[in-house]
Design a protein around this motif. Sequence first.
Motif, short mmCIF file in Angstrom:
data_model
loop_
_atom_site.label_atom_id
_atom_site.label_comp_id
_atom_site.label_asym_id
_atom_site.label_seq_id
_atom_site.Cartn_x
_atom_site.Cartn_y
_atom_site.Cartn_z
N PHE A 32 19.03 2.96 -1.56
CA PHE A 32 19.84 2.96 -0.35
C PHE A 32 20.57 1.62 -0.22
CE2 PHE A 32 19.76 1.44 4.10
CZ PHE A 32 20.79 2.24 4.59
N ILE A 33 19.84 0.54 -0.45
CA ILE A 33 20.45 -0.78 -0.37
C ILE A 33 21.51 -0.95 -1.45
CG2 ILE A 33 19.99 -3.26 -0.65
CD1 ILE A 33 17.26 -2.76 0.61
N ILE A 41 24.64 0.87 -0.09
CA ILE A 41 25.45 0.21 0.95
C ILE A 41 25.97 -1.14 0.49
CG2 ILE A 41 24.46 1.43 2.93
CD1 ILE A 41 22.81 -0.99 3.55
N SER A 42 25.27 -1.74 -0.49
CA SER A 42 25.76 -3.02 -1.02
C SER A 42 27.04 -2.85 -1.83
CB SER A 42 24.70 -3.67 -1.93
OG SER A 42 23.53 -3.92 -1.20
N ALA A 43 27.28 -1.62 -2.26
CA ALA A 43 28.48 -1.38 -3.07
C ALA A 43 29.74 -1.48 -2.21
CB ALA A 43 28.41 0.00 -3.72
N PHE A 44 29.57 -1.45 -0.91
CA PHE A 44 30.72 -1.57 -0.01
C PHE A 44 30.84 -3.01 0.48
CE2 PHE A 44 29.24 2.76 0.20
CZ PHE A 44 30.41 3.50 0.15
N ILE A 75 14.76 8.45 4.30
CA ILE A 75 15.97 7.98 4.97
C ILE A 75 15.87 8.24 6.47
CG2 ILE A 75 18.46 8.34 5.19
CD1 ILE A 75 17.81 6.94 2.62
N LEU A 135 15.39 -6.06 4.98
CA LEU A 135 16.09 -5.31 6.03
C LEU A 135 15.37 -5.54 7.36
CD1 LEU A 135 17.08 -1.92 4.35
CD2 LEU A 135 18.31 -4.09 4.44
N ARG A 181 19.94 -9.60 6.91
CA ARG A 181 20.52 -8.88 5.78
C ARG A 181 21.01 -7.51 6.18
NH1 ARG A 181 18.34 -7.12 0.51
NH2 ARG A 181 20.18 -6.85 -0.80
N LEU A 221 24.84 -6.39 5.53
CA LEU A 221 25.23 -5.25 4.71
C LEU A 221 26.02 -4.22 5.52
CD1 LEU A 221 22.04 -4.69 2.54
CD2 LEU A 221 24.23 -5.68 1.86
N ARG A 274 29.60 -6.08 6.47
CA ARG A 274 30.45 -6.48 5.37
C ARG A 274 31.50 -5.44 4.97
NH1 ARG A 274 27.93 -8.12 -0.35
NH2 ARG A 274 27.54 -5.88 -0.32
N GLY A 275 31.06 -4.22 4.78
CA GLY A 275 31.97 -3.20 4.29
C GLY A 275 32.48 -2.26 5.36
#
Lengths: 261, 261
Positions: free
Chosen positions: A14-15, A18-21, B11, B56, B70, B74, B77-78
């Motif tokens: 999951f991280i 979301i880190s990809a954005f 999730i 998190l 963090r 996250l 950021r995006g």
Amino acid sequence: MANSASGESIIRRFITIISAFDDKHTSMSVAELGRRTGLPVTTTYRLVDELLLERLLERDPKGNIQLGTRMWELASRGSKTLGLREAALPFMEDVQSVVQHSTTLGVLDSDEVLYIERLGSTSTIVDITKIAGRLPVHATSSGMVLLAHSPSAYQDMILSRPLTKYTETTLTDPAALRRHLAEIRQRGFAAMPGVIVPESSGIAVPVYGSDSTVVAALSVVVPRDEENTAARVPVLMTAARGISRALGWRGKLKGTLRQSH
Amino acid sequence: MANSASGESIIRRFITIISAFDDKHTSMSVAELGRRTGLPVTTTYRLVDELLLERLLERDPKGNIQLGTRMWELASRGSKTLGLREAALPFMEDVQSVVQHSTTLGVLDSDEVLYIERLGSTSTIVDITKIAGRLPVHATSSGMVLLAHSPSAYQDMILSRPLTKYTETTLTDPAALRRHLAEIRQRGFAAMPGVIVPESSGIAVPVYGSDSTVVAALSVVVPRDEENTAARVPVLMTAARGISRALGWRGKLKGTLRQSH
DNA sequence: GCATGATTACCATTGAGTGGGAATCCTTCA
DNA sequence: TGAAGGATTCCCACTCAATGGTAATCATGC
């Protein structure tokens, strides 16, 4: 904690997702996300499906996926960052109205400075800070102020690793940095000309929380050739005191008075 | 998607956990989190452990857990929210400096208005909006502006459900609300006196994105007894145009000019 | 010292999560 | 129009991560 071949748990993945954005990649196709994250295709689709269902991800009009508003909401709602930001914003506006270049608020997170607020247009000055962006501790005025007021174990940790020399004036020698930290503690502010980009200087002061520890750094970035950078310090000091008080800090008067000129 | 007895996926449980934190509950013990979320004790500890590992979640000095920086990073950021906020903030400051009470920026999320930015102290006026807080669509000026420019299917969805009557002046009749929506579209702004708290009035105007759809509502909350609330509209309009342009909107001039008085 | 509650340790059980492969569904370009 | 390349969905057998009860241990206050 992992059912996957790679040994990653769902939370981990999951991280990864979301880190990809980030600010340069706000939306992308699922396939592209799969490539960026290195997750197996099927797995990516399955995970994204569930995240869409929970509205942590959203589809944009073109069908690409992006971080969901719900994600921002949940992360912001209960975070101490929001409180810090709200306390700081009015004072930051004051600073910004006087200094006119760029005003930032940063905290220490892991081994870097994380900027949680920033005022001022990106065009007026060379300043690479971004909201929710990170910069190294040793090469920023905010970082050095925060480091100066950190436990020595943390200082050792930071100073013992290889430090990038961004410009001519970036200090990377641990001993020199320690001397600088002592100076910052004594003077109550950090002034660092051209340590990360040669054209700009950073000036930063500490912000205190209710328990009298340093919780953030308030800083301005000004053109390096500006005559009297030290003249900015009182403005910053005053604002930082205001923020600290808004956070419930009940001043240690002597220390602060001594520092204020 | 669930290994658990209750049929929840990881999730889902992750969301349950971070949802347990809000502005009134920024930190708590693991046991208390377990109680709040209704998750089995062991499961709560196991999950929290992993989230702490991934940062998190964080422990505060007292050992209680809170949302990690963090997490905020996250999610911010995006996110498109950040871009919207950054575009809007300078113009919001202008509005705030003129109107002096409270200025907010809201978007539609799910079936409510989500406020993503707010300026102005909480003390000067009765205004229950919070950053990352939600309010119902039909009882806020922001909500009505956003609804007025939404697809009719969405309008139907909102208007067909039971609507809470907060004060004497809250409209809850679908037909009356539809008339009001038409009026808002025609005039270009929403003015709603005392619909959620009797002491305050909200005034809101639409903000356009680069694709000329309405992406947010800019609003001010003023004391209800203020003489000429309509006088606030041009200020809001001007600011909203500025924000829209910053977002890449390339004005439909006629419409907006007509609306400006 | 003795409750009361928070936290950690243990462990048998099982279905959620996995991911390779193949079948569709789009685009795009010749 | 048709073929190629990529994105997306479908299918499915395997397996270990996740589960959650019980019980022991560790604070904390009265």
